[in-house]
Scaffold this motif. Sequence first.
Motif, PDB file in Angstrom:
ATOM      1  N   PHE A 529      32.477 -21.458  20.841  1.00 19.57           N
ATOM      2  CA  PHE A 529      31.229 -22.176  20.617  1.00 19.57           C
ATOM      3  C   PHE A 529      30.058 -21.223  20.773  1.00 19.57           C
ATOM      4  O   PHE A 529      29.933 -20.540  21.802  1.00 19.57           O
ATOM      5  N   ILE A 530      29.207 -21.151  19.759  1.00 16.66           N
ATOM      6  CA  ILE A 530      28.008 -20.313  19.784  1.00 16.66           C
ATOM      7  C   ILE A 530      26.814 -21.241  19.579  1.00 16.66           C
ATOM      8  O   ILE A 530      26.611 -21.779  18.480  1.00 16.66           O
ATOM      9  N   ALA A 531      26.042 -21.458  20.622  1.00 14.03           N
ATOM     10  CA  ALA A 531      24.975 -22.467  20.582  1.00 14.03           C
ATOM     11  C   ALA A 531      23.917 -22.162  19.534  1.00 14.03           C
ATOM     12  O   ALA A 531      23.321 -23.081  18.961  1.00 14.03           O
ATOM     13  N   ASP A 532      23.676 -20.859  19.271  1.00 11.43           N
ATOM     14  CA  ASP A 532      22.618 -20.519  18.320  1.00 11.43           C
ATOM     15  C   ASP A 532      23.165 -20.193  16.933  1.00 11.43           C
ATOM     16  O   ASP A 532      22.487 -19.552  16.139  1.00 11.43           O
ATOM     17  N   ALA A 533      24.391 -20.647  16.639  1.00 13.53           N
ATOM     18  CA  ALA A 533      24.959 -20.443  15.310  1.00 13.53           C
ATOM     19  C   ALA A 533      24.349 -21.439  14.329  1.00 13.53           C
ATOM     20  O   ALA A 533      24.516 -22.653  14.486  1.00 13.53           O
ATOM     21  N   TRP A 534      23.643 -20.916  13.346  1.00 16.20           N
ATOM     22  CA  TRP A 534      23.023 -21.763  12.327  1.00 16.20           C
ATOM     23  C   TRP A 534      24.042 -22.099  11.247  1.00 16.20           C
ATOM     24  O   TRP A 534      24.910 -21.303  10.912  1.00 16.20           O
ATOM     25  N   GLY A 535      23.901 -23.302  10.681  1.00 21.11           N
ATOM     26  CA  GLY A 535      24.793 -23.722   9.613  1.00 21.11           C
ATOM     27  C   GLY A 535      26.151 -24.125  10.157  1.00 21.11           C
ATOM     28  O   GLY A 535      26.295 -24.478  11.324  1.00 21.11           O
ATOM     29  N   GLY A 536      27.182 -24.097   9.318  1.00 21.70           N
ATOM     30  CA  GLY A 536      28.509 -24.499   9.747  1.00 21.70           C
ATOM     31  C   GLY A 536      28.558 -25.979  10.037  1.00 21.70           C
ATOM     32  O   GLY A 536      28.612 -26.813   9.135  1.00 21.70           O
ATOM     33  N   ALA A 537      28.485 -26.313  11.326  1.00 19.77           N
ATOM     34  CA  ALA A 537      28.494 -27.718  11.740  1.00 19.77           C
ATOM     35  C   ALA A 537      27.126 -28.374  11.585  1.00 19.77           C
ATOM     36  O   ALA A 537      27.008 -29.592  11.710  1.00 19.77           O
ATOM     37  N   PHE A 538      26.109 -27.576  11.299  1.00 19.94           N
ATOM     38  CA  PHE A 538      24.735 -28.075  11.304  1.00 19.94           C
ATOM     39  C   PHE A 538      24.019 -27.770   9.981  1.00 19.94           C
ATOM     40  O   PHE A 538      24.453 -26.932   9.203  1.00 19.94           O
ATOM     41  N   THR A 539      22.907 -28.437   9.769  1.00 17.18           N
ATOM     42  CA  THR A 539      22.135 -28.285   8.543  1.00 17.18           C
ATOM     43  C   THR A 539      20.827 -27.572   8.848  1.00 17.18           C
ATOM     44  O   THR A 539      19.978 -28.113   9.566  1.00 17.18           O
ATOM     45  N   GLU A 540      20.696 -26.347   8.347  1.00 16.02           N
ATOM     46  CA  GLU A 540      19.455 -25.584   8.536  1.00 16.02           C
ATOM     47  C   GLU A 540      19.018 -25.586   9.996  1.00 16.02           C
ATOM     48  O   GLU A 540      17.839 -25.805  10.305  1.00 16.02           O
ATOM     49  N   GLY A 541      19.938 -25.362  10.869  1.00 13.40           N
ATOM     50  CA  GLY A 541      19.638 -25.328  12.293  1.00 13.40           C
ATOM     51  C   GLY A 541      20.901 -25.011  13.071  1.00 13.40           C
ATOM     52  O   GLY A 541      21.959 -24.721  12.508  1.00 13.40           O
TER      53      GLY A 541
END
Length: 762
Positions: A529-541
């Motif tokens: 888990f990388i808290a500051d990973a943008w995209g992937g599981a999230f949209t533009e954040g």
Amino acid sequence: MRKALILYTFIFICKTTIANEDYVKYVNPLIGTDTSFELSNGNTYPAIARPWGMNFWTPQTGKMGDGWVYTYKSDQIIGFKQTHQPSPWINDYAAFSLMPSIGKLSVLEDERKLKFDHENEKAEPHFYSVILHEINTKVEFTVTERSSFFKFNFPKNENSNVIIDAFFKNSEIKIFPNENKIIGIARNNSGGVPENFANYFVIKFNTPFKKSGVWDGKGNIMSKKELVGEHVGAYVTFDTTNDVVVEAKVSSSFISHEQAWVNLNRELPDDKKFDEILSEGRRSWNNELSKIKVETDNTTKGLSDKIKFYSCFYRTILFPRQFHEYNKQGKQIHYSPYNGKILDGPLYTDNGFWDTFRAVFPFYTILYPEKLSEIIQGIMVNPYKESGWLPEWSSPGHRDCMIGSNSASIIAEAFLKGIKNFDIDIAYEGIINSSENEGPLSSVGRKGAFEYNNLGYIPFDSSINENVARTLEYAYNDFSIWKLAVELGRPKNEINLFKNRANNYKNVFDSSTNFMRGKLKNGDFQSPFIADAWGGAFTEGSSWHYTWSVLHDPQGLINLMGGRKDFVKKLDKVFTSEPTSDFTYYGFKIHEILEMELLNMGQYAHGNQPIQHAIYFYNYAQQPWKTQQKIRYVLDNLYGAEADGYCGDEDNGQTSAWFLFSSLGFYPVAPVTMEYVIGSPLFNYVEISLPNGKKFIIDSAENSNENIYIDNVKLNKKYYTKNWLHHNDITNGGRIMFNMKNKPNLNWGSSKSSVPYSMSNE
């Protein structure tokens, strides 16, 4: 008594001055235009338009098809373009342009472009003018909802030209030299339209043609009077040796040339002069902008705040645009970009609800309830009837952009607030359809609906990207459906279904990290888990942003994090952590990441929508003074009155509507709850003229750059300790008085009974 009379007279004069003010002069349409693909300071263009107008016009500095149609750093104009572009990322459709030249004809963009400078440029909401000094020609134009009126002030010259560009992707042009008229068809688009999509434009000049002809996309100039091809245009030449001012009246239709002439003759009849249309346009904008009167001091900052406010107001009521027209009998009709038919009734388009459900539509519920009824019928109900799906991003038809099914929030909020002059039965049918099915595009219906409805979340190890973001947005929209279903008296099992699904946000919360996190099909959390990973599981954040996407249940999120203390600690870290990012998913730093890094606010990324509400979450945690401090920082530092005045994409009015609400002193964190969370008002005095004839006054007399904290509040002369307002508190009219100080009052609004609604507290 004499002192009291003098004071009363002074106040009366001040308020009269406010009432009669010209608010258009505070609008700067160039805010947000100092921008680029790599870094957005708004990604806007100067939209010369009427409020919600069908057609906008703009100076064009970018090449045909370039989403960055006008950039402030450019020094050359290649045309004056009819545009419908809601965003550079969505791009334009139905565009064509006019451009003057002198002497020898040069028709292609690279050949006809001319230098300009901003000192000789004037941009207002309804009017634009510029001097093209290389040919000593001043171009002016003003607009109506579907038409425009040009003045070409050529120097004395035997060969003054106007070049008409019908753009690429198949176009047509035809000249009627004996009538001083040109008609054309522009078919350019960026998707979301049927095969028969076309923009039928007409142009009527006031001056006889000396010469005229057509040209093609290779620059071949021909003397014939019509041409069809992949890219065609026309030219007309005038003799202006006698100080002739060449005028052109321009209109268009998505239905036919006949309808385009109807639009032109209705909006720009022969007896209407340029200055009359110009005055009407100014009056049209002032009618809207004057509905909120703000008072500032005469300092540079005061003027800047006023410019920011009214410029944001202008941006908030540009979109969604009208797509309907009125036939000869005055009947409302529209071309449907969903099925290609000509149908009755309103149609609106150019909107992404992922952005605008947050603040734009809540703003309309206060100031434009009647207008909003027509908009919902035109942007939700009729598109559903014509396509079988509620739109989530329309431009002009369904576009595959962003996530969520946020049409549910907009429809539910409006209906719950008493805005009901639209077909709620059809709208609700569309909502249920979207909640149960994937659509023909990933942005229509709910991508991952089967997984979400059966597992309560969308698995990280499925083929569905942005799965956590989708899960969180669907949960809020299920909350919206639940509340609407109750209001509509739907069956109990249906009501309970959506009530239970509104809790699905809990399924992607990881208590070991206090972050939202991707979850596998087997129930384990995704790792590493990388808290500051943008995209992937999230949209533009990243998870830093989406962890707070529990609009309807902040108390539930507080409980998940182990209580108020841990919640506040986590929220504090959003603003104090380093603005790091893992952008492996994208392969490069997208502009939203760069914009976050420049803000000096840690992991807070105001330039994008998912976290714009999070500043207000301190109110739910009984520390409203932290909201007050951070709101004022954003208002003062992340918005500006110049061309670089936004800190990210403006997005159809959403970033502007955030400023409008927050500067007034409150914000709709969860629109369907009918509550507005209190922040820190920016202005000393605000008068909102409501559509029911009442006024809501916001009085913050002691407000200043230092006095940013609320010491106490009175609502209609009674002390008020809640740190939120109900919709009816505003729409019933009245006065709220904020007593502002330079130090926080840790007692005001900080009791458990003061906090806004959370689903977990029901």
